[in-house]
Design a protein around this motif. Sequence first.
Motif, PDB file in Angstrom:
ATOM      1  N   GLY A  79      -0.863  -7.383 -19.757  1.00 36.90           N
ATOM      2  CA  GLY A  79      -1.464  -7.530 -21.075  1.00 36.90           C
ATOM      3  C   GLY A  79      -0.486  -8.020 -22.119  1.00 36.90           C
ATOM      4  O   GLY A  79      -0.562  -7.620 -23.275  1.00 36.90           O
ATOM      5  N   VAL A  80       0.448  -8.885 -21.714  1.00 33.48           N
ATOM      6  CA  VAL A  80       1.464  -9.412 -22.627  1.00 33.48           C
ATOM      7  C   VAL A  80       1.490 -10.933 -22.500  1.00 33.48           C
ATOM      8  O   VAL A  80       0.821 -11.502 -21.648  1.00 33.48           O
ATOM      9  CB  VAL A  80       2.862  -8.829 -22.306  1.00 33.48           C
ATOM     10  CG1 VAL A  80       2.877  -7.327 -22.502  1.00 33.48           C
ATOM     11  CG2 VAL A  80       3.301  -9.164 -20.891  1.00 33.48           C
ATOM     12  N   LEU A 102      13.617  -5.984 -15.926  1.00 32.15           N
ATOM     13  CA  LEU A 102      12.655  -5.017 -15.398  1.00 32.15           C
ATOM     14  C   LEU A 102      11.579  -5.711 -14.572  1.00 32.15           C
ATOM     15  O   LEU A 102      11.130  -5.188 -13.548  1.00 32.15           O
ATOM     16  CB  LEU A 102      12.013  -4.229 -16.534  1.00 32.15           C
ATOM     17  CG  LEU A 102      12.904  -3.220 -17.234  1.00 32.15           C
ATOM     18  CD1 LEU A 102      12.170  -2.597 -18.415  1.00 32.15           C
ATOM     19  CD2 LEU A 102      13.366  -2.151 -16.275  1.00 32.15           C
ATOM     20  N   ALA A 103      11.153  -6.897 -15.014  1.00 34.15           N
ATOM     21  CA  ALA A 103      10.143  -7.642 -14.262  1.00 34.15           C
ATOM     22  C   ALA A 103      10.681  -8.043 -12.895  1.00 34.15           C
ATOM     23  O   ALA A 103       9.961  -7.973 -11.889  1.00 34.15           O
ATOM     24  CB  ALA A 103       9.706  -8.875 -15.048  1.00 34.15           C
ATOM     25  N   LEU A 104      11.941  -8.465 -12.828  1.00 35.74           N
ATOM     26  CA  LEU A 104      12.534  -8.822 -11.530  1.00 35.74           C
ATOM     27  C   LEU A 104      12.600  -7.614 -10.606  1.00 35.74           C
ATOM     28  O   LEU A 104      12.350  -7.724  -9.403  1.00 35.74           O
ATOM     29  CB  LEU A 104      13.931  -9.423 -11.728  1.00 35.74           C
ATOM     30  CG  LEU A 104      13.961 -10.780 -12.419  1.00 35.74           C
ATOM     31  CD1 LEU A 104      15.403 -11.214 -12.651  1.00 35.74           C
ATOM     32  CD2 LEU A 104      13.214 -11.818 -11.605  1.00 35.74           C
ATOM     33  N   ILE A 105      12.910  -6.446 -11.164  1.00 34.30           N
ATOM     34  CA  ILE A 105      12.924  -5.223 -10.357  1.00 34.30           C
ATOM     35  C   ILE A 105      11.511  -4.915  -9.864  1.00 34.30           C
ATOM     36  O   ILE A 105      11.309  -4.531  -8.714  1.00 34.30           O
ATOM     37  CB  ILE A 105      13.506  -4.049 -11.175  1.00 34.30           C
ATOM     38  CG1 ILE A 105      14.994  -4.282 -11.411  1.00 34.30           C
ATOM     39  CG2 ILE A 105      13.271  -2.719 -10.470  1.00 34.30           C
ATOM     40  CD1 ILE A 105      15.620  -3.339 -12.420  1.00 34.30           C
ATOM     41  N   CYS A 145      -0.875  -1.462 -10.380  1.00 31.09           N
ATOM     42  CA  CYS A 145      -0.415  -0.310 -11.168  1.00 31.09           C
ATOM     43  C   CYS A 145      -0.601  -0.506 -12.670  1.00 31.09           C
ATOM     44  O   CYS A 145      -0.959   0.421 -13.384  1.00 31.09           O
ATOM     45  CB  CYS A 145       1.053  -0.019 -10.879  1.00 31.09           C
ATOM     46  SG  CYS A 145       1.361   0.422  -9.159  1.00 31.09           S
ATOM     47  N   HIS A 146      -0.323  -1.704 -13.149  1.00 32.64           N
ATOM     48  CA  HIS A 146      -0.329  -1.917 -14.601  1.00 32.64           C
ATOM     49  C   HIS A 146      -1.734  -1.968 -15.186  1.00 32.64           C
ATOM     50  O   HIS A 146      -1.942  -1.518 -16.305  1.00 32.64           O
ATOM     51  CB  HIS A 146       0.448  -3.185 -14.958  1.00 32.64           C
ATOM     52  CG  HIS A 146       1.920  -2.991 -14.879  1.00 32.64           C
ATOM     53  ND1 HIS A 146       2.654  -2.497 -15.926  1.00 32.64           N
ATOM     54  CD2 HIS A 146       2.799  -3.212 -13.871  1.00 32.64           C
ATOM     55  CE1 HIS A 146       3.925  -2.420 -15.581  1.00 32.64           C
ATOM     56  NE2 HIS A 146       4.040  -2.848 -14.333  1.00 32.64           N
ATOM     57  N   PHE A 150       1.248  -2.753 -20.463  1.00 35.91           N
ATOM     58  CA  PHE A 150       2.641  -3.089 -20.163  1.00 35.91           C
ATOM     59  C   PHE A 150       3.388  -1.971 -19.460  1.00 35.91           C
ATOM     60  O   PHE A 150       4.389  -2.211 -18.807  1.00 35.91           O
ATOM     61  CB  PHE A 150       3.387  -3.553 -21.425  1.00 35.91           C
ATOM     62  CG  PHE A 150       3.521  -2.502 -22.475  1.00 35.91           C
ATOM     63  CD1 PHE A 150       4.688  -1.779 -22.583  1.00 35.91           C
ATOM     64  CD2 PHE A 150       2.495  -2.248 -23.351  1.00 35.91           C
ATOM     65  CE1 PHE A 150       4.832  -0.813 -23.551  1.00 35.91           C
ATOM     66  CE2 PHE A 150       2.624  -1.287 -24.336  1.00 35.91           C
ATOM     67  CZ  PHE A 150       3.789  -0.566 -24.425  1.00 35.91           C
ATOM     68  N   LYS A 151       2.952  -0.724 -19.605  1.00 41.50           N
ATOM     69  CA  LYS A 151       3.533   0.392 -18.855  1.00 41.50           C
ATOM     70  C   LYS A 151       2.408   1.048 -18.071  1.00 41.50           C
ATOM     71  O   LYS A 151       1.373   1.366 -18.653  1.00 41.50           O
ATOM     72  CB  LYS A 151       4.164   1.431 -19.782  1.00 41.50           C
ATOM     73  CG  LYS A 151       5.471   1.027 -20.371  1.00 41.50           C
ATOM     74  CD  LYS A 151       6.059   2.207 -21.130  1.00 41.50           C
ATOM     75  CE  LYS A 151       7.450   1.873 -21.619  1.00 41.50           C
ATOM     76  NZ  LYS A 151       8.049   3.015 -22.291  1.00 41.50           N
ATOM     77  N   PRO A 152       2.586   1.251 -16.765  1.00 41.92           N
ATOM     78  CA  PRO A 152       1.516   1.920 -16.017  1.00 41.92           C
ATOM     79  C   PRO A 152       1.174   3.264 -16.657  1.00 41.92           C
ATOM     80  O   PRO A 152       2.058   4.000 -17.104  1.00 41.92           O
ATOM     81  CB  PRO A 152       2.116   2.120 -14.626  1.00 41.92           C
ATOM     82  CG  PRO A 152       3.159   1.055 -14.509  1.00 41.92           C
ATOM     83  CD  PRO A 152       3.707   0.894 -15.902  1.00 41.92           C
TER      84      PRO A 152
END
Length: 166
Positions: A79-80, A102-105, A145-146, A150-152
């Motif tokens: 949602g971003v 964080l996205a790469l992780i 999950c999301h 932006f945060k589950p």
Amino acid sequence: PQAGGFAANRYGMNLGSASVMYASLPYDPFTPFLKGDKDIPIVPLEALPQRLGEGEQRVSFMDTYQTYGLMMHISGALGVNCTYCHNSRSFLTEETTPKHSLALIGIRMARDINTSQLEPMAGLYPEEVLAAHGGEVAKVNCLSCHQGVFKPLYGQSMLKDYKGLN
């Protein structure tokens, strides 16, 4: 009816698909990036590169389309927009936001779940379940999950429910 000749191959593109927010991008960004371990390439620097230097790899337009398909999926799943992870002044620079790391992780986490947890369980699924997914087990992706945030779970901590993770 499908066109013949050169127009007969869609190259996995140009069909509206929720996986890429209904853009005319490749509608399966998951197989190369979240099932396989394909590097996520960047935009080509020139339209027709003449010669590759030592250690350089050519990034094709199809590679770029696949990358943008994955980015559209991530954008919709969280949602971003692009600037959540990228510096919109220049997408080709190393200047990114901390969210990019964080996205790469998260991408590596999804790859690991798919390859080390879900794929080995393929023999445990009934045939009708596998047939519904093209003969493979279902795979996780960002939306698993999301679910559009932006945060589950909107950042709700689950540690109190799972004492072993503390």
